[in-house]
Motif scaffolding. Sequence first.
Motif, short mmCIF file in Angstrom:
data_model
loop_
_atom_site.label_atom_id
_atom_site.label_comp_id
_atom_site.label_asym_id
_atom_site.label_seq_id
_atom_site.Cartn_x
_atom_site.Cartn_y
_atom_site.Cartn_z
N PHE A 3 0.85 -1.18 0.00
CA PHE A 3 0.00 0.00 0.00
C PHE A 3 0.88 1.23 0.00
O PHE A 3 1.70 1.42 0.88
CB PHE A 3 -0.91 0.02 1.22
CG PHE A 3 -1.71 1.28 1.33
CD1 PHE A 3 -2.77 1.53 0.48
CD2 PHE A 3 -1.38 2.24 2.27
CE1 PHE A 3 -3.49 2.70 0.56
CE2 PHE A 3 -2.10 3.42 2.37
CZ PHE A 3 -3.16 3.64 1.51
N ARG A 4 0.74 2.05 -1.01
CA ARG A 4 1.50 3.30 -1.09
C ARG A 4 0.52 4.45 -0.96
O ARG A 4 -0.33 4.65 -1.83
CB ARG A 4 2.22 3.39 -2.43
CG ARG A 4 3.10 4.63 -2.51
CD ARG A 4 3.78 4.74 -3.82
NE ARG A 4 4.57 3.55 -4.09
CZ ARG A 4 5.15 3.29 -5.25
NH1 ARG A 4 5.03 4.14 -6.24
NH2 ARG A 4 5.83 2.20 -5.43
N PRO A 5 0.61 5.23 0.10
CA PRO A 5 -0.31 6.36 0.26
C PRO A 5 -0.10 7.40 -0.83
O PRO A 5 0.99 7.55 -1.37
CB PRO A 5 0.03 6.92 1.63
CG PRO A 5 1.39 6.42 1.94
CD PRO A 5 1.57 5.13 1.19
N THR A 6 -1.13 8.12 -1.15
CA THR A 6 -1.06 9.14 -2.20
C THR A 6 -0.62 10.49 -1.66
O THR A 6 -0.88 11.52 -2.27
CB THR A 6 -2.43 9.28 -2.87
OG1 THR A 6 -3.38 9.64 -1.87
CG2 THR A 6 -2.84 8.01 -3.56
N ALA A 7 0.05 10.50 -0.53
CA ALA A 7 0.44 11.76 0.11
C ALA A 7 1.44 12.55 -0.73
O ALA A 7 1.44 13.76 -0.71
CB ALA A 7 1.02 11.49 1.49
N ALA A 8 2.30 11.87 -1.48
CA ALA A 8 3.28 12.57 -2.30
C ALA A 8 3.05 12.20 -3.75
O ALA A 8 3.48 11.16 -4.21
CB ALA A 8 4.69 12.21 -1.87
N ALA A 9 2.36 13.05 -4.47
CA ALA A 9 2.07 12.79 -5.89
C ALA A 9 2.89 13.76 -6.73
O ALA A 9 2.95 14.95 -6.44
CB ALA A 9 0.59 12.98 -6.16
N LYS A 10 3.51 13.25 -7.78
CA LYS A 10 4.29 14.10 -8.67
C LYS A 10 3.36 14.68 -9.73
O LYS A 10 2.67 13.95 -10.42
CB LYS A 10 5.41 13.30 -9.31
CG LYS A 10 6.43 14.15 -9.98
CD LYS A 10 7.65 13.34 -10.30
CE LYS A 10 8.77 14.26 -10.69
NZ LYS A 10 10.02 13.57 -10.84
N VAL A 11 3.36 15.99 -9.83
CA VAL A 11 2.48 16.68 -10.77
C VAL A 11 3.34 17.47 -11.75
O VAL A 11 4.28 18.14 -11.37
CB VAL A 11 1.52 17.64 -10.02
CG1 VAL A 11 0.67 18.42 -10.99
CG2 VAL A 11 0.67 16.87 -9.05
N ILE A 12 2.99 17.37 -13.02
CA ILE A 12 3.67 18.14 -14.07
C ILE A 12 2.63 19.05 -14.72
O ILE A 12 1.53 18.61 -15.03
CB ILE A 12 4.29 17.21 -15.12
CG1 ILE A 12 5.45 16.43 -14.49
CG2 ILE A 12 4.77 17.98 -16.33
CD1 ILE A 12 6.11 15.46 -15.43
N ILE A 13 2.99 20.30 -14.91
CA ILE A 13 2.14 21.25 -15.61
C ILE A 13 2.61 21.30 -17.06
O ILE A 13 3.76 21.61 -17.33
CB ILE A 13 2.22 22.67 -15.00
CG1 ILE A 13 1.92 22.65 -13.50
CG2 ILE A 13 1.30 23.64 -15.73
CD1 ILE A 13 0.51 22.29 -13.15
N CYS A 14 1.72 20.99 -17.98
CA CYS A 14 2.05 20.98 -19.40
C CYS A 14 2.34 22.41 -19.85
O CYS A 14 1.53 23.31 -19.62
CB CYS A 14 0.92 20.38 -20.22
SG CYS A 14 1.18 20.49 -22.00
N PRO A 15 3.50 22.64 -20.51
CA PRO A 15 3.79 23.99 -20.99
C PRO A 15 2.92 24.41 -22.16
O PRO A 15 2.80 25.59 -22.45
CB PRO A 15 5.27 23.91 -21.41
CG PRO A 15 5.52 22.47 -21.67
CD PRO A 15 4.58 21.70 -20.78
#
Length: 51
Positions: A3-15
């Motif tokens: 189980f991996r909590p979703t506390a740290a999600a990597k987000v990328i903003i599309c340029p």
Amino acid sequence: MCFRPTAAAKVIICPGCQKKLTQQQGHIAKTCPFCGTDITQVEGTTTEQPK
């Protein structure tokens, strides 16, 4: 079971279209699924969700 909590999600903003892109099954897409912009060189940010 792992189980991996979703506390740290990597987000990328599309340029190209400025939409937020997240990991899907542990992988980031090479191109934006909305506009097709190459996002391999874009730096991602880690977001912490409040507990």
